[in-house]
Design an enzyme around this catalytic site. Structure first.
Site, mmCIF file in Angstrom:
data_model
loop_
_atom_site.group_PDB
_atom_site.id
_atom_site.type_symbol
_atom_site.label_atom_id
_atom_site.label_comp_id
_atom_site.label_asym_id
_atom_site.label_seq_id
_atom_site.Cartn_x
_atom_site.Cartn_y
_atom_site.Cartn_z
ATOM 1 N N LYS A 116 0.866 -1.169 0.000
ATOM 2 C CA LYS A 116 0.000 0.000 0.000
ATOM 3 C C LYS A 116 0.909 1.226 0.000
ATOM 4 C CE LYS A 116 -4.273 1.599 2.046
ATOM 5 N NZ LYS A 116 -3.993 2.973 2.394
ATOM 6 N N ASP A 118 2.140 4.931 0.050
ATOM 7 C CA ASP A 118 1.604 6.079 0.775
ATOM 8 C C ASP A 118 1.815 7.342 -0.046
ATOM 9 O OD1 ASP A 118 0.374 7.394 2.760
ATOM 10 O OD2 ASP A 118 2.073 7.387 4.148
ATOM 11 N N TYR A 225 -1.700 0.336 -10.197
ATOM 12 C CA TYR A 225 -2.119 -0.950 -9.635
ATOM 13 C C TYR A 225 -3.542 -1.367 -10.001
ATOM 14 C CZ TYR A 225 -3.423 2.577 -6.162
ATOM 15 O OH TYR A 225 -3.874 3.713 -5.557
ATOM 16 N N LYS A 312 -2.743 -2.672 7.715
ATOM 17 C CA LYS A 312 -1.883 -1.525 8.019
ATOM 18 C C LYS A 312 -0.686 -1.974 8.843
ATOM 19 C CE LYS A 312 -4.063 2.268 6.658
ATOM 20 N NZ LYS A 312 -3.705 3.551 7.050
ATOM 21 N N CYS A 406 18.155 34.361 23.863
ATOM 22 C CA CYS A 406 18.893 33.338 23.120
ATOM 23 C C CYS A 406 19.707 32.482 24.091
ATOM 24 C CB CYS A 406 19.824 34.022 22.109
ATOM 25 S SG CYS A 406 20.895 32.845 21.282
ATOM 26 N N CYS A 409 23.598 33.380 23.466
ATOM 27 C CA CYS A 409 24.243 34.684 23.656
ATOM 28 C C CYS A 409 23.399 35.643 24.478
ATOM 29 C CB CYS A 409 24.590 35.296 22.299
ATOM 30 S SG CYS A 409 23.113 35.821 21.398
ATOM 31 N N CYS A 424 17.117 34.832 16.910
ATOM 32 C CA CYS A 424 18.078 35.606 17.676
ATOM 33 C C CYS A 424 18.666 36.632 16.702
ATOM 34 C CB CYS A 424 19.184 34.701 18.217
ATOM 35 S SG CYS A 424 20.596 35.666 18.803
ATOM 36 N N CYS A 430 26.585 35.912 17.889
ATOM 37 C CA CYS A 430 25.972 34.728 18.520
ATOM 38 C C CYS A 430 26.730 33.489 18.012
ATOM 39 C CB CYS A 430 24.491 34.662 18.143
ATOM 40 S SG CYS A 430 23.652 33.219 18.778
HETATM 41 S S1 IVH Z 1 -6.387 -0.761 -4.815
HETATM 42 C C1 IVH Z 1 -11.206 -0.102 -4.055
HETATM 43 N N1 IVH Z 1 -3.827 -0.970 -4.437
HETATM 44 O O1 IVH Z 1 -5.180 3.058 -0.849
HETATM 45 C C2 IVH Z 1 -9.885 0.530 -3.825
HETATM 46 N N2 IVH Z 1 -4.935 0.936 -3.511
HETATM 47 O O2 IVH Z 1 -7.867 2.942 0.808
HETATM 48 C C3 IVH Z 1 -8.875 -0.112 -4.697
HETATM 49 N N3 IVH Z 1 -3.437 2.476 -2.350
HETATM 50 O O3 IVH Z 1 -7.368 5.175 -2.547
HETATM 51 C C4 IVH Z 1 -7.559 0.457 -4.426
HETATM 52 N N4 IVH Z 1 -1.582 1.352 -2.702
HETATM 53 O O4 IVH Z 1 -4.910 5.508 -2.962
HETATM 54 C C5 IVH Z 1 -4.932 -0.229 -4.192
HETATM 55 N N5 IVH Z 1 -1.557 -1.319 -4.202
HETATM 56 C C6 IVH Z 1 -2.640 -0.572 -3.991
HETATM 57 C C7 IVH Z 1 -2.581 0.643 -3.264
HETATM 58 C C8 IVH Z 1 -3.769 1.371 -3.052
HETATM 59 C C9 IVH Z 1 -2.104 2.441 -2.155
HETATM 60 C C10 IVH Z 1 -4.335 3.546 -1.842
HETATM 61 C C11 IVH Z 1 -5.231 4.137 -2.895
HETATM 62 C C12 IVH Z 1 -6.618 4.009 -2.386
HETATM 63 C C13 IVH Z 1 -6.427 3.703 -0.926
HETATM 64 C C14 IVH Z 1 -7.511 2.745 -0.505
#
Ligand code: IVH
Length: 690
Positions: A116, A118, A225, A312, A406, A409, A424, A430
């Protein structure tokens, strides 16, 4: 040329450049030199400027930006952009598996696991093999059309290599590589700007910028993806991913098909550890039922698919006690409050201190000394305090009294209207400001006096040999040879140091050599607030000499392209201080370059070679090293492939890269070996010329 021929020429340049872009960014390969590429790009830019109607929607010139979008148009998604349900434990994951099994009425199904990422979700629409539109997730039903910004992302194909279904959508995650995020923040700090919070927020802010040129400069990336169309083109998610790979989309090579929830758990355990070696931040694993028929059978709830879930990773946070607050004084005099913590183990390291940013942040958190606080690795880089456990507040806890003077100084601090940071104002005496300015002056991008480290400078300051950077040019052998001084180590221990003959000579040599450093770097080295490397180059280019810079009026400065009020005010204020002018005069009479010179031509000693640069280097910033390679005609690739010639390996390089290079039999150079290569090549070139 006839209109028809021009059209033909534009198309052929567009196709050729797109082909080389794809080779370079997706396959780390190159068939032409940077120079040839740039020449062709310039030719195309010129034709497009002359005949704007003939510019193709998939022109590679859109990669460098140049469009300004004031308001992004709202676009409805053809298929809603849903979110995923979250799980936080293996039990919850097994419950999900049980639901899938029950829903399908069989245990004959597969999962497809991905990380997943970020970042920021994006939807890309392709029509007749061409990128038509890039849209943000928005509220899931409608988002913003950010096509021009999306086109700057080099790994997103503008035109597909092969023909395909007339209309389809691809989804993925736009992100900023961790390494680039750190570099961006380092340069912001150097230029006196506030650091950005984390790569995800930075990506999100960048994608919404009006000027696509700035977006291009941020070098965002994207992993895809999801594939979607109206026909049932694929039987499994796996097939669709392979199709996307085939079409030239950027797919993270971290996915895995699993035949049981047990295998899914093994995948999670593996990546919970290894994710830190990746260039992208990840916050979990996405588990998808592989068969598209199975997916349809399971369907959706109101918000989430029933055929996919996210797991997560454990939040990288820990709970500990705030023992005290200390205050750091930066090079520009900015005060940063720092939380002194009861040491706690977090994501691989022991954390003892965390940044509290400024007085507002302390107020926002409502934190007191003695409180139990939660600490997180903000973007996995600088730990920060994210919360306070009020229920655990001890009786003897007390509010934080923000300092008024500060800590170094004792000067009364100032806080400008609308600014979060206290400063400062005692720039001239300083100690950390004096030391910081000299350190900045001698740094690699400025005067590059590498033999002088902070310890020696502290020694010189303590012996009153210098009080500012211009004094460096008045040092003599007799004054520094055999100099004895005391130095305080990090652990508080006092050690005696002395400068020996050889070091003394090296120091004097490199000070001497710095007189050849070009004016723009001297200007940068002065350490004028908000005048970073690029701004210094712009000012030098425009005003040509230091005297023109220091005599310039506010209006003249803001007339320089891309220089705003804040920088102009800072330049004026620097040169309105007589002490600063005295220092500049002294540098001038010592013989430093105070006028712009014609640029020397770059070399081509590394022409035809492809490098991957990884890790941290002593003598170079990573970007400088990359620029150096490029300036010598070498290519930089982001990942190792059989086309890579050298892996330049610094400290703390990820083990995966090293292993890959070893497996492919690619030469690994440490910093010394790289310098050697550069030197040898230079010699070879001069020999050839002779
Ligand atoms: S599939 C139906 N694959 O996670 C949702 N999402 O909470 C299908 N995300 O909005 C999403 N990596 O922005 C999928 N390998 C991954 C992902 C991914 C990050 C994010 C994506 C999505 C959120 C879902």
């Amino acid at each position: 040329m006839s209109q028809e021929q021009i059209k033909e020429q534009i198309k052929s340049l567009t196709d050729e450049l797109n082909y080389h872009n794809h080779l370079y960014y997706q396959k780390s390969q190159s068939e032409i030199s940077d120079y040839e590429f740039d020449q062709k790009l310039k030719e195309l830019e010129k034709l497009e400027a002359e005949y704007p109607d003939l510019k193709l929607s998939y022109s590679p010139t859109s990669r460098v930006g140049g469009t300004i979008t004031k308001d992004f148009e709202t676009v409805f998604h053809k298929y809603p952009m849903l979110s995923l349900g979250n799980t936080y434990s293996f039990e919850e994951l097994e419950d999900f598996d049980t639901r899938v099994k029950k829903g399908l009425g069989t245990d004959d199904y597969e999962y497809f696991c991905e990380l997943k990422f970020d970042g920021v979700a994006i939807s890309l629409i392709y029509e007749n093999g061409m990128l038509k539109r890039g849209v943000t997730r928005g509220d899931g039903t409608k988002g913003d059309d950010i096509t021009n910004n999306v086109k700057t992302i080099r790994t997103i194909p503008l035109k597909l290599e092969k023909s395909t279904s007339d209309l389809f959508e691809v989804r993925g995650e736009v992100f900023m590589a961790k390494e680039l995020f750190i570099e961006l923040n380092e340069s912001r700090i150097r230029e006196g700007e506030a650091p950005l919070a984390n790569p995800r927020n930075t990506t999100s802010g960048t994608l919404k910028m009006q000027d696509s040129k700035v977006v291009a400069s941020r070098k965002l990336n994207c992993y895809l993806y999801t594939y979607l169309d109206d026909n049932e083109t694929f039987k499994t998610h796996e097939e669709s991913i392979h199709f996307l790979e085939d079409m030239g989309f950027n797919i993270s090579q971290t996915y895995q098909k699993c035949t049981s929830i047990k295998e899914v758990i093994d995948y999670i355990n593996k990546w919970e550890e290894e994710r830190h070696t990746l260039e992208v931040e990840t916050d979990g694993v996405v588990i998808k039922v592989n068969s598209i028929d199975h997916q349809s059978e399971l369907g959706f709830t109101a918000k989430n698919p029933r055929w996919a879930i996210s797991y997560k990773f454990k939040a990288e946070s820990a709970s500990t006690t705030l023992k005290d607050i200390s205050y750091q004084v930066g090079r520009t005099g900015a005060i940063t409050p720092v939380a002194e913590l009861e040491p706690v183990f977090l994501a691989g390291t022991t954390v003892k201190r965390a940044s509290l940013h400024n007085a507002n942040e302390i107020e926002r958190l409502g934190v007191q000394i003695g409180d139990t606080v939660s600490v997180e690795k903000g973007g996995e880089i600088i730990p920060k305090i994210t919360g306070v456990d009020l229920s655990a507040r001890p009786d003897d806890s007390h509010p934080i009294q923000y300092i008024e003077r500060c800590p170094e100084c004792n000067t009364l601090l100032v806080r400008a209207e609308g600014e979060a940071q206290h400063y400062c104002p005692n720039q001239q005496s300083c100690p950390p400001q004096v030391l910081g300015r000299i350190e900045h002056f001698i740094s690699r991008n400025a005067l590059d006096i590498e033999t002088l480290g902070p310890r020696t400078i502290k020694g010189f300051l303590s012996k009153n040999l210098i009080s500012n950077y211009s004094d460096l040019y008045h040092l003599t052998y007799d004054r520094i040879n055999d100099l004895q001084f005391e130095d305080v180590e990090d652990n508080g221990e006092v050690v005696k140091r002395s400068i020996k003959e050889k070091t003394a000579n090296n120091i004097l040599d490199s000070i001497q050599r710095s007189k050849e450093i070009p004016f723009e770097r001297v200007l940068f080295g002065l350490g004028i607030r908000f005048v970073g490397k690029t701004v210094a180059e712009k000012l030098a280019e425009h005003f040509k000499t230091i005297d023109h810079v220091r005599n310039a009026t506010f209006e003249e400065i803001i007339a320089v392209h891309e220089i705003g009020d804040r920088i102009a005010e800072s330049v004026i204020s620097f040169f309105s201080n007589p002490k600063n002018n005295e220092i500049v005069d002294s540098l001038k009479s010592s013989g430093l370059k105070m006028e712009i010179m014609e640029k020397e031509g770059a070399g081509d000693s590394l022409k035809g070679l492809t490098f991957v640069v990884s890790g941290v280097f002593e003598g170079y910033g990573r970007n400088d090293l990359k620029n150096l390679i490029k300036s010598q005609g070498g290519k930089i690739a982001s990942s190792i492939s059989s086309k890579t010639n050298y892996l330049v390996a610094g400290a703390n390089m990820g083990p995966a890269k090293k292993e890959k290079a070893e497996n492919l039999g690619i030469a690994i150079l440490d910093e010394d070996a790289f310098n050697q290569l550069l030197e040898n090549d230079k010699n070879r070139i001069t020999e050839q010329k002779m």
